[in-house]
Scaffold this active site. Structure first.
Site, PDB file in Angstrom:
ATOM      1  N   GLU A 266      11.732   5.055  -9.122  1.00 17.54           N
ATOM      2  CA  GLU A 266      11.190   4.606 -10.408  1.00 17.54           C
ATOM      3  C   GLU A 266      10.113   5.568 -10.884  1.00 17.54           C
ATOM      4  OE1 GLU A 266      11.284  -0.258  -9.923  1.00 17.54           O
ATOM      5  OE2 GLU A 266       9.625   0.889  -9.081  1.00 17.54           O
ATOM      6  N   LYS A 268       6.534   6.609 -11.694  1.00 20.75           N
ATOM      7  CA  LYS A 268       5.213   6.108 -11.297  1.00 20.75           C
ATOM      8  C   LYS A 268       4.311   6.274 -12.509  1.00 20.75           C
ATOM      9  CE  LYS A 268       1.622   6.399  -7.748  1.00 20.75           C
ATOM     10  NZ  LYS A 268       0.477   6.087  -8.580  1.00 20.75           N
ATOM     11  N   ARG A 273      -2.347  -1.432 -12.600  1.00 21.30           N
ATOM     12  CA  ARG A 273      -1.399  -2.353 -11.986  1.00 21.30           C
ATOM     13  C   ARG A 273      -1.722  -3.780 -12.407  1.00 21.30           C
ATOM     14  NH1 ARG A 273       0.633  -1.860  -5.934  1.00 21.30           N
ATOM     15  NH2 ARG A 273       2.021  -3.630  -5.797  1.00 21.30           N
ATOM     16  N   ARG A 288      -5.367  -4.577  -9.634  1.00 19.25           N
ATOM     17  CA  ARG A 288      -5.067  -4.105  -8.283  1.00 19.25           C
ATOM     18  C   ARG A 288      -6.067  -4.664  -7.276  1.00 19.25           C
ATOM     19  NH1 ARG A 288      -6.213  -0.576  -4.423  1.00 19.25           N
ATOM     20  NH2 ARG A 288      -4.695   0.945  -3.666  1.00 19.25           N
ATOM     21  N   GLU A 318       3.179  -2.137 -14.336  1.00 19.59           N
ATOM     22  CA  GLU A 318       2.066  -1.260 -14.670  1.00 19.59           C
ATOM     23  C   GLU A 318       1.821  -1.366 -16.175  1.00 19.59           C
ATOM     24  OE1 GLU A 318       0.632   0.390 -12.167  1.00 19.59           O
ATOM     25  OE2 GLU A 318      -0.414   2.127 -13.010  1.00 19.59           O
ATOM     26  N   PHE A 358       8.109  -3.817 -12.138  1.00 19.14           N
ATOM     27  CA  PHE A 358       8.825  -3.322 -10.962  1.00 19.14           C
ATOM     28  C   PHE A 358       8.966  -4.350  -9.838  1.00 19.14           C
ATOM     29  CE2 PHE A 358       4.477  -1.522 -10.962  1.00 19.14           C
ATOM     30  CZ  PHE A 358       3.944  -2.124  -9.842  1.00 19.14           C
ATOM     31  N   ARG A 435       0.129  -0.758   3.278  1.00 17.18           N
ATOM     32  CA  ARG A 435       0.621   0.539   2.846  1.00 17.18           C
ATOM     33  C   ARG A 435       1.640   0.993   3.879  1.00 17.18           C
ATOM     34  NH1 ARG A 435      -1.561   4.045  -0.618  1.00 17.18           N
ATOM     35  NH2 ARG A 435      -3.646   3.170  -0.625  1.00 17.18           N
ATOM     36  N   LYS A 441       5.278   7.433  -2.642  1.00 16.41           N
ATOM     37  CA  LYS A 441       5.012   8.021  -3.963  1.00 16.41           C
ATOM     38  C   LYS A 441       5.066   9.536  -3.871  1.00 16.41           C
ATOM     39  CE  LYS A 441       0.070   7.548  -3.097  1.00 16.41           C
ATOM     40  NZ  LYS A 441      -1.205   6.964  -3.469  1.00 16.41           N
TER      41      LYS A 441
END
Ligand code: ATP
Length: 607
Positions: A266, A268, A273, A288, A318, A358, A435, A441
């Site tokens: 996708e 970025k 966010r 976020r 986003e 997303f 994470r 990314k």
């Protein structure tokens, strides 16, 4: 109702200020939690976090500035404001100033025989957690005309009941700097040990917290109903979920391998966010950092009402500033105008936005986080009636590195920051708060030598020389290690600050200076002052190097050295990141390995 003497909390804070190792910090917390009755464990946890409730709950700020605080201290202990102010100036800490004034006041009272009650064997009533918490809440809730006086009266009353040590920490709490430096990770560890039966329960406690970002609530549930109840936790509409995060990659082939071959790729987007919760017509947007940012985006609220067809839903996307005529993406900075407090409807017209979705995490009573990504996307697609400014993020599915690279170039050309590459396999769950390699990314600053900027935490500072003499002008920066919950040093940054920035930095750092190295910091360097790890800055360097002076990845790439950054340069502060959101030691290690590989490739190409 069972309660806890506030003195117990104050003593724990005092002990935590003295310790120098993280395990001691954690054990002090375990002791405090064990002494706390279930009915007030949530309040104790919030107080430790320096809050009255999770940020997203929108409890108003306390609204007590330094001046009012000084007034309250003076009033409580029958001192003059100038005495309090003078003490504050000479000690540099209002909490300690309050402690001293309180002590003098007590001594005087005793001297004058005013402690008659104590003499007669009647003890003054001890201050409790409930009393402190509830009074602070009332102070925060006092709004509008006359509220300044109400706040002053409530606070002076509270301080008058506090003993000197208690006063010190009440004052520091109000100033927003308890300076005990406990992160969420330490609280989770301590809860697992105190009430989960040991460190092995940590994972369960953390998972529950990731799905329901309210540490006080989680603590209380654990204490009252045990670990089993935490296992049953599911996302709930209205309570934010901690966001899933991405690792970083560079080489398309390697990235595809990491996510298991085929991937969803996708754009970025470079915006903000948003975790959007909808129940009927009611819409709440979390950032976020899980702050409630609904107020900034009335237009997005309308879009959600129009386009999300589920009755109850949690989706993520986003929010990006756009040119509405061309749908061109604008840089992140544009969005910041939305932060202005006034006239949001005017700003809304000046800075139009679009939302690129997303994720879908919850729909009509169904928890989607345990489903693989293709399942979640199916539900997202089913639930959205797309509009031009409210639709899915641009995407493609591929297993081919070449195709991925072309898509990346197109994304960058269209004004995106790069791409997100996401695993599609049977275990591609939404792992809240983590994470991991399910999302990778690839960002566009791949051209600069260091590939990417890093976000590091300030843990110490040095005084400058010459023109910058007497001013803190270089910073000791550290990366985060989530396994050990410690900060390990990477570099010293002295360039990139404008004069204005430097001035501001003095005020920003001063209240964060601590007398010794923070227990969560691992450093070989001795800065002029130690700083409580709380501020994150984005840093760019020429390349990564090995250095015996730094502890990040020590002994990993090579014995006796750590990983450092050559020619580091300050880019900007990252107030949207907590210290625990900084670049991790592991990420730096990966970046170093990639750099090595690149050098090797170049050497081979050069023959
Ligand atoms: P950065 O500093 O690069 O913004 P981060 O630490 O905030 O990263 P990462 O997990 O590294 O977070 O990167 C994911 C971020 O990128 C998300 O938090 C989100 O704001 C943004 N983003 C933009 N487009 C997407 C997308 N299609 N899918 C997921 N996240 C996206």
């Amino acid at each position: 109702m069972a309660d806890l003497r506030f003195r117990v909390v104050a003593e724990a804070f005092a002990a935590m200020e003295r310790v120098t190792a993280r395990t001691q910090l954690m054990l002090t917390l375990v002791k405090l939690f064990k002494a706390t009755p279930p009915e007030v464990i949530d309040k104790v946890v919030y107080i430790i976090q320096g809050k009255l409730a999770p940020d997203w709950k929108d409890v108003p700020e306390l609204g007590i500035g330094e001046k009012l605080l000084i007034k309250a201290i003076a009033l409580a202990y029958k001192a003059s404001e100038s005495t309090v102010e003078r003490l504050f100036k000479s000690i540099g800490d209002l909490g300690e100033a309050a402690e001293r004034v309180a002590r003098q006041y007590r001594a005087k009272r005793r001297g004058r025989g005013m402690g008659l009650d104590a003499f007669m064997g009647v003890e003054e009533e001890a201050l409790t957690v409930n009393r402190v918490y509830n009074t602070l809440l009332r102070i925060a809730q006092a709004q509008g005309e006359g509220s300044r006086d109400i706040k002053l009266r409530l606070l002076a009353g509270l301080l008058a009941e506090a003993d000197p040590l208690e006063a010190k920490y009440i004052v520091r709490f109000i100033e927003g700097r308890l300076r005990v430096g406990i992160g969420d990770a330490t609280v989770l560890d301590a809860l697992a040990v105190a009430y989960g039966g040991g460190a092995h329960a940590r994972e369960i406690v953390e998972r529950a917290y990731n799905l329901m970002a309210d540490l006080g609530y989680i603590a209380r549930l654990l204490v009252e109903r045990g670990v089993e109840a935490l296992k049953e936790i599911h996302p709930r509409d209205g309570v934010p979920i901690r966001p899933m995060l991405a690792e970083r990659g560079r080489d398309p082939e390697e990235v595809l391998r990491k996510v298991g071959g085929r991937a969803l790729v996708e754009y970025k987007y470079d915006g903000e966010r948003a975790q959007i919760h909808k129940r009927g017509d009611e819409v709440v947007i979390f950032s976020r950092r899980l702050e409630n940012i609904t107020r900034m985006y009335p237009d997005v609220v309308e879009m959600v009402r129009r386009s999300v067809r589920a009755g109850e839903a949690i989706v993520e996307g986003e929010i990006v500033a756009i040119d509405p005529d061309t749908m061109e993406l604008k840089p992140f900075q544009e969005l910041m105008h939305r932060k202005r407090k006034h006239d949001i409807h005017k700003i809304m017209r000046e800075v139009p936005v679009a939302v690129f979705l997303f994720e879908m995490l919850y729909r009509d009573g169904e928890d989607l986080t345990g489903m693989p990504l293709p399942e979640r996307r199916k539900r997202l697609l089913d639930s959205i009636q797309p509009e031009e400014t409210f639709r899915l993020a641009e995407y493609m599915e591929t297993g081919d590195p070449q195709e991925l690279w072309s898509f990346f170039l197109k994304a960058v050309e269209d004004g995106a920051e790069g791409v997100m590459v996401k695993a599609l396999h049977s275990q591609s769950y939404y792992v809240a708060g983590v994470r991991g390699w399910l999302w990778v990314k690839i960002k566009k600053d791949y051209k600069s030598e260091m590939i990417d900027t890093v976000d590091l935490v300030v843990v110490g500072a040095f005084y400058g020389k010459g023109k910058r003499g007497g001013k803190l002008s270089s910073l000791l920066m550290a990366a985060y290690n989530p396994e050990t919950d410690t900060f390990r040093t990477v570099c010293k940054v002295a360039t990139g600050f404008t004069d204005e920035e430097l001035e501001k930095m003095q005020d920003m750092l001063k209240p964060l200076i601590i007398p010794h190295k923070h227990p969560r910091v691992d450093s070989k360097m001795e800065p002029d002052v130690w700083i409580e790890p709380s501020i994150v800055a984005e840093i760019l360097g020429a390349e990564l190097t090995l250095s015996p002076m730094h502890t990040c990845c020590y002994n990993r790439a090579k014995t006796g050295v750590g990983i450092s950054i050559r020619f580091p340069r300050f880019i900007r502060w990252r107030p949207d990141k907590r210290p625990e959101d900084a670049t991790t030691e592991e990420e730096l290690y990966e970046m170093y390995r990639r750099q090595l590989r690149r050098i090797e490739e170049e050497a081979v190409q050069a023959g």
